[in-house]
Motif scaffolding. Structure first.
Motif, PDB file in Angstrom:
ATOM      1  N   ASP A 102      30.529  34.803  34.711  1.00  0.00           N
ATOM      2  CA  ASP A 102      30.190  33.894  33.632  1.00  0.00           C
ATOM      3  C   ASP A 102      30.186  32.458  34.152  1.00  0.00           C
ATOM      4  OD1 ASP A 102      29.657  33.087  31.041  1.00  0.00           O
ATOM      5  OD2 ASP A 102      31.783  32.893  30.509  1.00  0.00           O
ATOM      6  N   VAL A 158      33.020  31.678  36.865  1.00  0.00           N
ATOM      7  CA  VAL A 158      34.382  32.180  36.708  1.00  0.00           C
ATOM      8  C   VAL A 158      34.405  33.700  36.799  1.00  0.00           C
ATOM      9  CG1 VAL A 158      36.417  32.245  35.210  1.00  0.00           C
ATOM     10  CG2 VAL A 158      34.982  30.188  35.282  1.00  0.00           C
ATOM     11  N   GLU A 218      36.081  36.681  35.623  1.00  0.00           N
ATOM     12  CA  GLU A 218      36.949  37.059  34.502  1.00  0.00           C
ATOM     13  C   GLU A 218      37.590  38.430  34.723  1.00  0.00           C
ATOM     14  OE1 GLU A 218      37.692  35.099  32.118  1.00  0.00           O
ATOM     15  OE2 GLU A 218      36.057  33.658  31.869  1.00  0.00           O
ATOM     16  N   GLU A 219      36.836  39.319  35.371  1.00  0.00           N
ATOM     17  CA  GLU A 219      37.330  40.669  35.649  1.00  0.00           C
ATOM     18  C   GLU A 219      36.530  41.225  36.824  1.00  0.00           C
ATOM     19  OE1 GLU A 219      37.959  44.968  33.363  1.00  0.00           O
ATOM     20  OE2 GLU A 219      37.414  43.175  32.222  1.00  0.00           O
ATOM     21  N   TRP A 274      34.433  39.134  44.182  1.00  0.00           N
ATOM     22  CA  TRP A 274      34.051  39.592  42.846  1.00  0.00           C
ATOM     23  C   TRP A 274      34.325  41.092  42.691  1.00  0.00           C
ATOM     24  CZ3 TRP A 274      28.339  40.918  41.718  1.00  0.00           C
ATOM     25  CH2 TRP A 274      28.187  41.344  40.397  1.00  0.00           C
ATOM     26  N   ARG A 312      30.960  28.912  32.769  1.00  0.00           N
ATOM     27  CA  ARG A 312      31.576  28.331  31.579  1.00  0.00           C
ATOM     28  C   ARG A 312      32.309  27.045  31.925  1.00  0.00           C
ATOM     29  NH1 ARG A 312      37.067  29.241  31.267  1.00  0.00           N
ATOM     30  NH2 ARG A 312      37.965  31.087  32.277  1.00  0.00           N
ATOM     31  N   PRO A 344      42.314  36.964  38.201  1.00  0.00           N
ATOM     32  CA  PRO A 344      41.382  36.391  37.225  1.00  0.00           C
ATOM     33  C   PRO A 344      42.163  35.760  36.053  1.00  0.00           C
ATOM     34  CG  PRO A 344      40.758  38.639  37.836  1.00  0.00           C
ATOM     35  CD  PRO A 344      42.137  38.412  38.360  1.00  0.00           C
ATOM     36  N   PRO A 345      41.579  34.767  35.377  1.00  0.00           N
ATOM     37  CA  PRO A 345      40.295  34.137  35.687  1.00  0.00           C
ATOM     38  C   PRO A 345      40.415  33.202  36.888  1.00  0.00           C
ATOM     39  CG  PRO A 345      41.328  33.036  33.835  1.00  0.00           C
ATOM     40  CD  PRO A 345      42.207  34.201  34.162  1.00  0.00           C
TER      41      PRO A 345
END
Length: 354
Positions: A14, A5, A7-8, A45, A16, A58-59
């Motif tokens: 990560d 994922v 996230e930022e 990314w 998860r 994101p996410p």
């Protein structure tokens, strides 16, 4: 289910738990059997490509080079069944627009980029959803197993379209590929299979050695010579027939164009970074004086997959030659991080997601 994922942007990725996908009425859910780890995932990314809509909020689950096995089917799907093994293009098409109806599904008016857009969470996950499955879920022949299919994601199928269709290479033509990452090595391998004499250009010895293993008639170490384009011009007695920029930075694009002879064709496959933001200066007067053709190449139409799959079945091309390693999902963040310094070769493929 497990998923990688975002996230930022630019922050550590990560692995998860996320909710598993449910099929839309015209879609299917596939278990992901393999998914390539591509520099395009690195770009996403980093937060690149907002200038053409490939910047999800994101996410968001990354990953766009999957193959899989269908495990759930929407009620309106006609041609895909549970248990089918499929290739999954990243360039999801609607099947209804004028471009799709005329064989250009890869640049569909309603294009959705798997892993790159909010509408299509990616395939660095145990399961992935495929919309408009009758168009976008490509059945695999019995002769091609999922281990082989795991290598035909974005980089390989994009390179096939670039060489076989956009560059129309073959017949003993001189082809030069600048940038020998996953796309560049795939393009070189495919161009060789199509009958071209291929030259590979890169800075890294191991990539130049791999190019020779895959059929390059010659290589150029761009760091060891003053002018890589001039080297290619000399090798080809006046310039290549077809050039490829497989990286997408100003240096490789310009060197590729400058490698061409008169009436040559440049195929742009690499997409730029935030440094260029899609804009690279080019010698337009040379285009005129030499009658050079400049073409772009994006993905591969699902309707033209059978051409590529037939060449794989007969052994003319082999995506497994490009697979550098198989990894599990927890190693994907490290492989993407290594791409910051071009620290991967060929196509890493994730095959374990639990």
């Amino acid at each position: 289910m497990n998923a990688v994922v975002l996230e930022e942007f630019k922050e550590p990725l990560d692995v998860r738990e996320v909710e598993r996908p449910e099929p839309e009425s015209d879609g299917v859910v596939a278990r992901v059997d393999g998914c390539g780890v591509c520099r395009s995932d690195w770009h996403c990314w980093q937060g690149d490509w907002d200038w053409f809509g490939y910047r999800p909020d994101p996410p968001h689950v990354l990953g766009h080079e999957p193959c899989g096995t269908v495990i759930e089917v929407g009620p309106d799907v006609e041609n895909v069944r549970e248990g089918d093994e499929i290739a999954i293009p990243f360039n999801f098409a609607c099947g209804n627009c004028s471009l799709c109806r005329n064989g250009h599904e890869n640049i569909c008016e309603n294009h959705i980029g798997l892993g790159f857009m909010n509408e299509a969470p990616g395939a660095f996950a145990e399961e992935v959803h495929i919309p408009n499955a009758d168009i976008n879920a490509v059945p695999l022949p019995d002769e091609i197993d999922t281990d082989t299919a795991a290598g035909i994601g974005c980089r390989f199928m994009t390179s096939y379209h670039a060489m076989a269709h956009q560059g129309d290479v073959g017949n003993g033509q001189d082809v030069v590929v600048h940038g020998l990452g996953g796309i560049g090595l795939s393009a070189l391998h495919i161009a060789d299979a199509l009958g071209a004499n291929v030259i590979g250009v890169d800075l890294m010895d191991e990539k130049l050695d791999k190019a020779e293993e895959l059929g390059a008639v010659a290589t150029v170490d761009a760091e060891a010579v003053d002018d890589p384009a001039k080297e290619v011009q000399d090798m080809t007695d006046g310039g290549a027939d077809v050039s490829v920029d497989a990286l997408g930075i100003e240096t490789t694009c310009r060197n590729a164009v400058d490698s061409l002879g008169k009436n040559g064709t440049h195929v742009q496959v690499g997409l730029t970074t935030s440094d260029e933001q899609g804009i690279i200066p080019l010698p337009t007067d040379e285009f005129v004086a030499k009658e050079i053709t400049f073409v772009g190449s994006l993905g591969l139409q699902p309707s033209r997959y059978p051409e590529m799959l037939d060449m794989i079945k007969t052994g003319k091309i082999d995506p497994t030659e490009l697979v550098s390693e198989t990894i599990d999902i927890h190693k994907i963040p490290d492989r993407l991080d290594a791409m910051t310094d071009f620290g991967t070769m060929g196509i890493p493929v994730c095959t374990e997601f639990a």
